[in-house]
Write a protein that holds these residues in place. Structure first.
Motif, PDB file in Angstrom:
ATOM      1  N   CYS A 405     -10.175  -5.138  -8.775  1.00 40.58           N
ATOM      2  CA  CYS A 405      -8.591  -5.701  -8.285  1.00 40.58           C
ATOM      3  C   CYS A 405      -9.240  -7.362  -8.118  1.00 40.58           C
ATOM      4  CB  CYS A 405      -8.412  -5.083  -6.820  1.00 40.58           C
ATOM      5  SG  CYS A 405      -8.653  -5.542  -5.489  1.00 40.58           S
ATOM      6  N   MET A 407      -8.074  -9.034  -5.808  1.00 34.16           N
ATOM      7  CA  MET A 407      -9.047  -9.607  -3.963  1.00 34.16           C
ATOM      8  C   MET A 407      -9.773 -10.225  -4.204  1.00 34.16           C
ATOM      9  SD  MET A 407      -7.883  -9.445  -0.840  1.00 34.16           S
ATOM     10  CE  MET A 407      -9.186  -9.621   0.643  1.00 34.16           C
ATOM     11  N   CYS A 408     -11.022  -9.556  -5.528  1.00 30.91           N
ATOM     12  CA  CYS A 408     -12.735 -10.158  -5.216  1.00 30.91           C
ATOM     13  C   CYS A 408     -13.112 -10.582  -6.677  1.00 30.91           C
ATOM     14  CB  CYS A 408     -13.347  -9.541  -4.313  1.00 30.91           C
ATOM     15  SG  CYS A 408     -13.482  -8.618  -3.218  1.00 30.91           S
ATOM     16  N   CYS A 412     -16.622  -8.295  -7.340  1.00 36.70           N
ATOM     17  CA  CYS A 412     -16.171  -6.971  -6.563  1.00 36.70           C
ATOM     18  C   CYS A 412     -17.501  -6.631  -6.138  1.00 36.70           C
ATOM     19  CB  CYS A 412     -15.057  -6.456  -7.188  1.00 36.70           C
ATOM     20  SG  CYS A 412     -15.747  -4.742  -6.922  1.00 36.70           S
ATOM     21  N   ALA A 413     -17.546  -6.022  -4.335  1.00 35.36           N
ATOM     22  CA  ALA A 413     -18.500  -5.978  -4.158  1.00 35.36           C
ATOM     23  C   ALA A 413     -19.090  -5.241  -4.254  1.00 35.36           C
ATOM     24  CB  ALA A 413     -18.825  -5.974  -2.366  1.00 35.36           C
TER      25      ALA A 413
HETATM   26  S1  SF4 Z   1     -14.612  -5.257  -3.265  1.00 39.81           S
HETATM   27 FE1  SF4 Z   1     -14.152  -5.019  -5.479  1.00 39.81          FE
HETATM   28  S2  SF4 Z   1     -12.355  -3.058  -4.858  1.00 39.81           S
HETATM   29 FE2  SF4 Z   1     -12.304  -3.613  -3.180  1.00 39.81          FE
HETATM   30  S3  SF4 Z   1     -11.252  -5.056  -2.569  1.00 39.81           S
HETATM   31 FE3  SF4 Z   1     -12.722  -6.732  -3.723  1.00 39.81          FE
HETATM   32  S4  SF4 Z   1     -12.624  -6.805  -6.122  1.00 39.81           S
HETATM   33 FE4  SF4 Z   1     -11.079  -5.083  -4.936  1.00 39.81          FE
END
Ligand code: SF4
Length: 432
Positions: A405, A407-408, A412-413
């Protein structure tokens, strides 16, 4: 036939057919469920004058949510109230209360009673409209309106029987910043003060119970003295009313009238637990119906969030039924969008309550499945499992659908750890 009598008499020979499905929907053994109804720890408000989906409220059941709708003197649009009712039910409301005070109240109520759900009302509102003002409501008029609501098919009535002269004296002796904020509570104060008489619902409580028993209608003992701000939470009137409600709850139970208790209004978060436990204790564990509690007074526009915080804390301590608070609380009559938002947030609070109450039918599966879907970055599954997946999908997709997504993004972790530890998304077919 009175439901409680019916249950008590049939308890030994089996489970009443009409309650078996309700018990199973709660994941509860029917015999155990019926025993709790007979003990007054669960109520199933269901006026026999009307067929509808039944809803169990109380110990061992999932936390239920009521949504208040209804016209006012300032804004009276019956079609809008029907839209609000539909929106509430579509978003998970378990019950509706018609609090209309504007327009043709009988006709509006008739429309709301057509919905396939549990419906409650507050008869004193209509009595005040008919009398012209609260001080002119007579006992005869009030009992007449109560009978009419029963005959029309209302399942539960909020009746402020605990707003008596003793509570009024406590209010005078230990004055509060906000006085009385319950509409019903203020009406009964006006009636008592103008007529210099006791509240008829208290003075003639036995007669009231006869009416309710005749129609098999549940009484929701109103909290007319609930505090209206944090500073008023420890004042005397509320506690005096609780004690009265405790005795009234016992009297209702003794004659086979189902009863719930309403409470406890605005209060700091650290007072919610003991207030809920105390009300439960003194009312023989009658189902507890809450507005809020509102745990701060300085977030108008977000009072649905404030109520959800208080509501979840209350459920942790034994509350059973949450009254939806909309974003327009303290500001205006809610519109459809307010009802949708308020209902969703109240249902989330109820669900949070369920995760800690661990009622009979509670299963952790859905929470576990969501964690698995998140771990596997399976977005469709996440939206399927989410309480309001349509809303979640809209947010996720606004930056363009991706494997992770926005967000990161590429950092993405979850994705990185899955690759590091070799726990990348499993075949969906393998998920239990
Ligand atoms: S770790 Fe992956 S799924 Fe979770 S917020 Fe970050 S990008 Fe989105």
């Amino acid at each position: 036939m009175v439901l409680m009598d019916l249950l008590i008499r049939r308890c030994c020979s089996g489970v009443p057919r009409e309650l078996e499905g309700v018990a199973r929907a709660e994941g509860m053994e029917p015999e155990r469920f019926v025993r709790r109804v007979a003990e007054g720890r669960i109520v199933v408000p269901a006026n026999p004058a009307r067929e509808h989906r039944r809803c169990a409220i109380g110990e061992g059941c999932t936390v239920k949510v009521n949504v208040n709708i209804g016209t006012s003197g300032s804004r009276c649009d019956p079609a809008l109230e029907e839209e609000k009712a539909k929106a509430a039910l579509a978003n998970g409301a378990d019950a509706l209360m018609d609090l209309s005070t504007g327009g043709d109240l009988v006709a509006i109520r008739k429309k709301i009673l057509r919905f396939d759900t549990t419906v409650g009302t507050v008869p004193v509102y209509e009595a005040v409209r008919r009398a012209g003002n609260a001080g002119d409501v007579t006992a005869d008029l009030l009992f007449q309106v109560i009978r009419e609501h029963c005959r029309q098919g209302v399942d539960f009535l909020t009746l402020h029987c605990g707003v008596n002269r003793q509570a009024l004296a406590a209010l005078r002796a230990d004055q509060r910043l906000m006085g009385v904020v319950s509409r019903g509570g203020s009406f009964h104060c006006a009636m008592m003060m103008k007529r210099e008489e006791e509240n008829p619902l208290y003075a003639e409580y036995d007669y009231l119970l006869e009416i309710l028993a005749e129609h098999d209608v549940t009484i929701s003992l109103g909290d007319g003295m609930r505090p209206g701000c944090l500073q008023d939470a420890e004042k005397l009137a509320k506690s005096v009313e609780y004690v009265t409600l405790g005795t009234l709850a016992k009297r209702a139970q003794a004659v086979g009238v189902q009863r719930m208790i309403e409470g406890p209004g605005h209060m700091p978060l650290n007072q919610v637990g003991y207030n809920v436990r105390m009300i439960k204790e003194i009312t023989d564990h009658a189902p507890l119906y809450l507005l809020g509690p509102l745990v701060t007074d300085i977030a108008p526009g977000y009072d649905h969030v404030v109520a959800a915080i208080g509501g979840a804390a209350a459920c942790l301590n034994g509350a059973d039924f949450l009254c939806m608070v909309s974003p327009s609380e303290h500001l205006a009559l809610p519109d459809v969008a307010d009802i949708v938002e308020g209902t969703r947030v109240a249902k989330i609070a109820a669900h949070v309550g369920d995760t800690v109450r661990k009622h009979e039918g509670w299963r952790m599966e859905r929470e576990v499945q969501m964690a698995e879907a998140r771990h596997e970055l399976d977005w469709d599954e996440q939206f399927r499992l989410a309480l309001y997946g349509d809303h979640a999908r809209k947010i996720h997709e606004r930056d363009g659908e991706t494997e992770t997504c926005s967000m990161c993004g590429d950092l993405c972790a979850v994705k990185m750890v899955n690759e590091l530890f070799g726990t990348a998304a499993k075949d969906k077919g393998e998920r239990k």
